[in-house]
Design an enzyme around this catalytic site. Structure first.
Site, PDB file in Angstrom:
ATOM      1  N   LYS A 104      -7.019   3.345  -2.912  1.00 40.56           N
ATOM      2  CA  LYS A 104      -7.348   3.257  -1.481  1.00 40.56           C
ATOM      3  C   LYS A 104      -7.628   4.651  -0.942  1.00 40.56           C
ATOM      4  O   LYS A 104      -6.915   5.602  -1.266  1.00 40.56           O
ATOM      5  CB  LYS A 104      -6.188   2.595  -0.738  1.00 40.56           C
ATOM      6  CG  LYS A 104      -6.352   2.515   0.773  1.00 40.56           C
ATOM      7  CD  LYS A 104      -5.145   1.819   1.408  1.00 40.56           C
ATOM      8  CE  LYS A 104      -5.158   1.920   2.923  1.00 40.56           C
ATOM      9  NZ  LYS A 104      -3.977   1.273   3.544  1.00 40.56           N
ATOM     10  N   ASP A 122       0.865  -1.181   0.000  1.00 42.71           N
ATOM     11  CA  ASP A 122       0.000   0.000   0.000  1.00 42.71           C
ATOM     12  C   ASP A 122       0.902   1.232   0.000  1.00 42.71           C
ATOM     13  O   ASP A 122       1.608   1.485   0.983  1.00 42.71           O
ATOM     14  CB  ASP A 122      -0.897   0.030   1.239  1.00 42.71           C
ATOM     15  CG  ASP A 122      -2.003  -1.022   1.209  1.00 42.71           C
ATOM     16  OD1 ASP A 122      -1.913  -1.958   0.387  1.00 42.71           O
ATOM     17  OD2 ASP A 122      -2.938  -0.902   2.016  1.00 42.71           O
ATOM     18  N   LYS A 126     -10.250   0.091  -2.098  1.00 43.53           N
ATOM     19  CA  LYS A 126     -10.061  -0.227  -0.683  1.00 43.53           C
ATOM     20  C   LYS A 126     -10.473   0.979   0.143  1.00 43.53           C
ATOM     21  O   LYS A 126      -9.938   2.074  -0.027  1.00 43.53           O
ATOM     22  CB  LYS A 126      -8.606  -0.601  -0.381  1.00 43.53           C
ATOM     23  CG  LYS A 126      -8.359  -0.876   1.114  1.00 43.53           C
ATOM     24  CD  LYS A 126      -6.926  -1.329   1.375  1.00 43.53           C
ATOM     25  CE  LYS A 126      -6.658  -1.452   2.875  1.00 43.53           C
ATOM     26  NZ  LYS A 126      -5.280  -1.925   3.161  1.00 43.53           N
TER      27      LYS A 126
END
Length: 223
Positions: A153, A91, A182
């Protein structure tokens, strides 16, 4: 939606700056027991965690975290190092200074370089929605789509706010086919988790859902 299906979307997360190894072990044990998508932990624990879970759980970590303004070269190195140590998913945090300067080409190129460093590992791009205008978020949906990343995300969980239903709705509308969403930060109930999934999120970054499920089992006398 069944609780087990919600849990399958969860990146069970502990990114506190003071996280100890026993606390990380608990995260890993719970993630394995409840069959979450992954455990998301600091990069400094990746090697030890990967050895501990021995292939039974995907290990996720973060790079350029939480502010995103380290250089692209530094982020590429972080990515390569994390993968060498056993990370399955990355991430990354984008450089918001580039966004605020309107330099979306630089943002896209950075993501491309990190995706190349990831090879076949999953890359999620944190855009920190609480710091964006709607127009910037829409533009970043296109940037992430073109870059080849696997996920967009919402949040680090370290800024002024986490995921919102409105931001996930925008992402679902404007992100390209093949890019997943996400939602992360502040997801504190099963009801909210289910709504984020219904709106289009296929991963949830949270530290709270397993605790809620555990408490329910205690109340029901099944744990």
């Amino acid at each position: 939606m069944e609780v087990k299906d919600i849990l399958k979307t969860v990146d069970h997360t502990l990114l506190a700056t003071t996280a100890t190894w026993p606390e990380i072990q608990t995260i890993l044990d719970d993630a394995m027991a409840y069959e979450t998508a992954s455990a998301c932990i600091p990069a400094s624990y990746v090697k030890k965690a990967a050895e501990y879970v021995s292939g039974k759980l995907a290990i996720c970590t973060v790079i350029g975290f939480p502010n995103g303004y380290s250089t692209t070269a530094a982020k590429v190195f972080e990515c390569q190092d994390a993968i060498k140590n056993g990370a399955d998913e990355i991430d990354m945090v984008i450089n918001l200074t580039d966004v605020k300067n309107g330099d979306f080409d630089t943002v896209e190129e950075e993501i491309r370089q990190i995706k190349a460093a990831c090879q076949d590992h999953i890359l999620k791009v944190i855009v920190e929605t609480c710091q964006l205008t709607k127009e910037e978020l829409i533009e970043l949906c296109g940037v992430v789509t073109r870059s080849g990343a696997d996920f967009i995300k919402t949040s680090t969980g370290f800024s002024t706010a986490g995921a919102t239903f409105e931001d996930v709705e925008v992402m679902a509308k404007y992100v390209g086919e093949g890019v997943k969403i996400k939602a992360a930060g502040g997801i504190s109930s099963l009801e909210d988790a289910e709504k984020f999934i219904a709106l289009g999120a296929s991963r949830l970054g949270t530290s709270r859902i397993i605790k809620i499920v555990k408490n329910q089992k205690v109340e029901e006398g099944t744990y």
